[in-house]
Write a protein that holds these residues in place. Structure first.
Motif, short mmCIF file in Angstrom:
data_model
loop_
_atom_site.label_atom_id
_atom_site.label_comp_id
_atom_site.label_asym_id
_atom_site.label_seq_id
_atom_site.Cartn_x
_atom_site.Cartn_y
_atom_site.Cartn_z
N LEU A 184 89.53 -31.42 117.41
CA LEU A 184 90.37 -32.26 116.54
C LEU A 184 91.53 -31.49 115.93
N ALA A 185 91.27 -30.21 115.60
CA ALA A 185 92.32 -29.40 114.97
C ALA A 185 93.52 -29.28 115.92
N SER A 186 93.25 -29.16 117.24
CA SER A 186 94.36 -29.06 118.20
C SER A 186 95.13 -30.38 118.23
N LEU A 187 94.38 -31.49 118.24
CA LEU A 187 95.05 -32.80 118.24
C LEU A 187 95.95 -32.94 117.02
N GLU A 188 95.45 -32.49 115.87
CA GLU A 188 96.25 -32.61 114.64
C GLU A 188 97.60 -31.93 114.81
N ARG A 189 97.59 -30.70 115.35
CA ARG A 189 98.86 -29.97 115.47
C ARG A 189 99.75 -30.58 116.56
N VAL A 190 99.15 -30.92 117.71
CA VAL A 190 99.94 -31.48 118.81
C VAL A 190 100.66 -32.76 118.34
N LEU A 191 99.92 -33.57 117.60
CA LEU A 191 100.45 -34.87 117.23
C LEU A 191 101.38 -34.81 116.01
N PHE A 192 100.88 -34.18 114.93
CA PHE A 192 101.60 -34.26 113.67
C PHE A 192 102.60 -33.12 113.46
N GLU A 193 102.39 -31.99 114.17
CA GLU A 193 103.32 -30.87 113.96
C GLU A 193 104.37 -30.81 115.07
N PHE A 194 103.94 -31.01 116.33
CA PHE A 194 104.90 -30.85 117.43
C PHE A 194 105.51 -32.17 117.88
N ALA A 195 104.68 -33.16 118.23
CA ALA A 195 105.27 -34.45 118.67
C ALA A 195 105.98 -35.11 117.48
N ARG A 196 105.34 -35.12 116.34
CA ARG A 196 105.90 -35.51 115.05
C ARG A 196 106.70 -36.83 115.03
N PRO A 197 106.12 -37.92 115.55
CA PRO A 197 106.84 -39.20 115.44
C PRO A 197 106.87 -39.67 113.99
N GLN A 198 107.73 -40.67 113.73
CA GLN A 198 107.84 -41.23 112.37
C GLN A 198 106.52 -41.85 111.94
N VAL A 199 105.86 -42.49 112.92
CA VAL A 199 104.65 -43.26 112.63
C VAL A 199 103.53 -42.87 113.60
N VAL A 200 102.33 -42.70 113.06
CA VAL A 200 101.16 -42.46 113.92
C VAL A 200 100.10 -43.48 113.51
N ILE A 201 99.55 -44.18 114.51
CA ILE A 201 98.51 -45.17 114.21
C ILE A 201 97.22 -44.74 114.91
N ILE A 202 96.18 -44.54 114.13
CA ILE A 202 94.90 -44.10 114.71
C ILE A 202 93.82 -45.12 114.38
N THR A 203 93.08 -45.56 115.40
CA THR A 203 91.91 -46.42 115.11
C THR A 203 90.66 -45.72 115.60
N THR A 204 89.54 -46.03 114.96
CA THR A 204 88.26 -45.41 115.33
C THR A 204 87.14 -46.31 114.80
N PRO A 205 85.94 -46.27 115.42
CA PRO A 205 84.86 -47.12 114.90
C PRO A 205 84.47 -46.73 113.47
N ASN A 206 84.01 -47.73 112.73
CA ASN A 206 83.41 -47.49 111.41
C ASN A 206 81.89 -47.51 111.63
N ILE A 207 81.27 -46.35 111.56
CA ILE A 207 79.84 -46.26 111.92
C ILE A 207 78.97 -47.09 110.99
N GLU A 208 79.47 -47.32 109.76
CA GLU A 208 78.66 -48.10 108.82
C GLU A 208 78.38 -49.51 109.37
N TYR A 209 79.32 -50.00 110.20
CA TYR A 209 79.18 -51.37 110.71
C TYR A 209 78.16 -51.47 111.83
N ASN A 210 77.73 -50.33 112.41
CA ASN A 210 76.86 -50.38 113.60
C ASN A 210 75.58 -51.17 113.37
N SER A 211 75.08 -51.15 112.12
CA SER A 211 73.83 -51.88 111.84
C SER A 211 74.00 -53.38 112.03
N ARG A 212 75.26 -53.85 112.08
CA ARG A 212 75.50 -55.29 112.24
C ARG A 212 75.56 -55.73 113.70
#
Ligand code: SAH
Length: 460
Positions: free
Chosen positions: A371-399
């Protein structure tokens, strides 16, 4: 302002479990516009009625804003309007999401329900009321209310006393009311922005795409805003077509089936597209694009002038390519898109020069120490104005009924995060690289565990 909900399905007091509100109590809920109350005028084994009453404070509503007399003296406190939808979502949110741990079988059962709305504004008259509810299977009775009882020759007001009867799942009925009451009123009290598209698609899921009046509903719900309406209608018709992703890889299929009762994938794409539109981005790169679902939505919108899809998997890119070819895009549309193989954990010049980057359901496929590499590649080098990240919310899995406790949603997921874990990570990343981040839930919200998907929108 009053709405009552009656069932005769025995034992009728189980309505209390479905609504998560005890029949013996009167409960009050503070709302931004006043107060909501829930109580049961009748609670017997044969017949049970729950009432939702709103006490709207017209003075509080306009406090601090420049005002005219009309803003103080209006029909809002007395009629069913979008305030009622907001109250339904807040007070009956769990029922609206179709959840009830104590009576799970009842959630899935169509039961006889009658809704009474003593004062419902119907712009367009009784015909529009019928056009909206009858195709969904409701028996509609509507009594026009006179403008003034004392002066019958003044004629009728635009308000009706309405009864709606249907044998239907409670969650479906609540979603119909949530969408259609403001549509009838045609006067939403809050600003209609991109997230309204997401709400409409979420609450319209499973019925709106094949409703004969879907265009009127969408146009009115989105307050006649043409661009939003077009966006929503496109997403709705997407749901109608045979699914080009039908022969998805078996694992992906399993994850989709799990999430399918709420068509989460469609809601996710709509939410990401809406966030991109809101940011004004024209050049977008989708990182970990997989088989190109988001790319297809983006291509349909000429506002996205240049689109790139990147994935580490050659096979995924091939499938993306095949699907795009089957997607009937014109050569001009197609020329806006570039697909290439790459990884989001290696610095890559080709990722620079975009207004926005999307990373949809990808981070959980990375080993946490990458993840640390992704952080630098995306936010330090590619550095777009906007970054949108989605990921599962594990709390919801029980549903998810089909998911054994303690299991992640997909066998390739290396982790899934709670809302607090995702927000802590994202806030630290934003601070380190000079971005601001805002969080949004995607999918039906459960009061206890939140929404199935979580989204962070980073901007600098
Ligand atoms: N965004 C797509 C696909 C999600 S599945 C969608 O929402 O439908 C996750 C995708 O991330 C897979 O296609 C996988 O090949 C890709 N992926 C995993 N690790 C990656 C990395 N390091 N760089 C780029 N893509 C990666």
């Amino acid at each position: 302002m009053l709405l009552t909900l009656t069932t005769t399905y025995g034992p009728a007091t189980d309505l209390g479990y479905l609504l998560h509100k005890h029949p013996d109590r009167c409960q009050a809920f503070p709302m931004s516009f006043g107060q909501a109350f829930v109580f049961y005028p009748e609670a017997g084994a044969e017949r049970c009625t729950a009432a939702l009453m709103l006490d709207i404070d017209p003075v509080g509503l306009v406090r601090g804003k420049s005002t005219s007399l009309e803003q103080y003296v209006n029909d809002r406190p007395y009629v069913a309007s979008s305030f009622l939808s907001v109250a339904i979502a807040k007070v009956f949110g769990t029922a609206l999401a179709g959840q009830c741990n104590q009576r799970p079988e009842l959630v899935a059962t169509a039961i006889p329900l009658t809704v009474s709305l003593p004062v419902l504004p119907c712009r367009g008259g009784e015909a529009v009321l019928r056009q909206l509810f009858e195709p969904l299977g409701y028996e509609v009775t509507a009594q026009p209310l006179p403008l003034d009882d004392q002066f019958p020759d003044w004629g009728n007001s635009p308000y009706f006393a309405v009864n709606l009867h249907h044998t239907v799942r409670l969650a479906d009925l609540l979603s119909h009311l949530y969408v259609l009451i403001p549509v009838l009123d045609d006067e939403k009290h809050y600003w209609v922005g991109d997230e309204e598209v997401e709400k409409l698609l979420r609450h319209g899921s499973g019925w709106l795409s094949h409703h004969p009046a879907r265009e009127t509903i969408t146009r009115r719900y989105l307050k006649q805003q043409r661009q939003l309406t077009r966006l929503a209608l496109e997403q709705l018709s997407e749901g109608d077509r045979p699914d080009p992703d039908a022969e998805e890889a078996p694992q992906a299929q399993a994850e989709e089936q799990l999430e399918q009762p709420i068509s989460l994938n469609q809601q996710r794409m709509a939410a990401v597209v809406a966030a991109l539109k809101a940011s004004g981005a024209k050049r977008v790169v989708d990182l970990g694009c997989g088989e190109g679902k988001l790319l297809r939505s983006l291509l349909k919108d000429p506002g996205f002038e240049h689109i790139a899809g990147v994935d580490v998997s050659h096979r995924a890119l091939e499938r993306a390519q095949e699907r795009l070819e089957r997607g009937f895009f014109s050569p001009t549309q197609r020329s806006r898109l570039n697909l290439f193989q790459g990884s989001l954990t290696y610095r890559d010049e080709r990722l620079s020069g975009f207004d926005a980057a999307t990373v949809v359901e990808v981070i959980e496929h990375l080993d946490p120490d990458r993840l640390a590499s992704l952080e630098r590649v995306l936010f330090e080098f590619a550095r777009p104005q906007v970054v949108i990240i989605t990921t599962p919310n594990i709390e919801y899995n029980s549903r998810f009924a089909g998911l054994p406790a303690g299991t992640l949603r997909h066998s390739d997921h290396r982790f899934e995060w709670t809302r607090a874990e995702f927000q802590t990570w994202a806030t630290q990343v934003a601070e380190r690289f000079g971005y601001r981040v805002q969080f949004h839930g995607i999918g039906a919200e459960d009061l206890a565990v939140g929404t199935p998907t979580q989204m962070g929108v980073f901007e600098r």
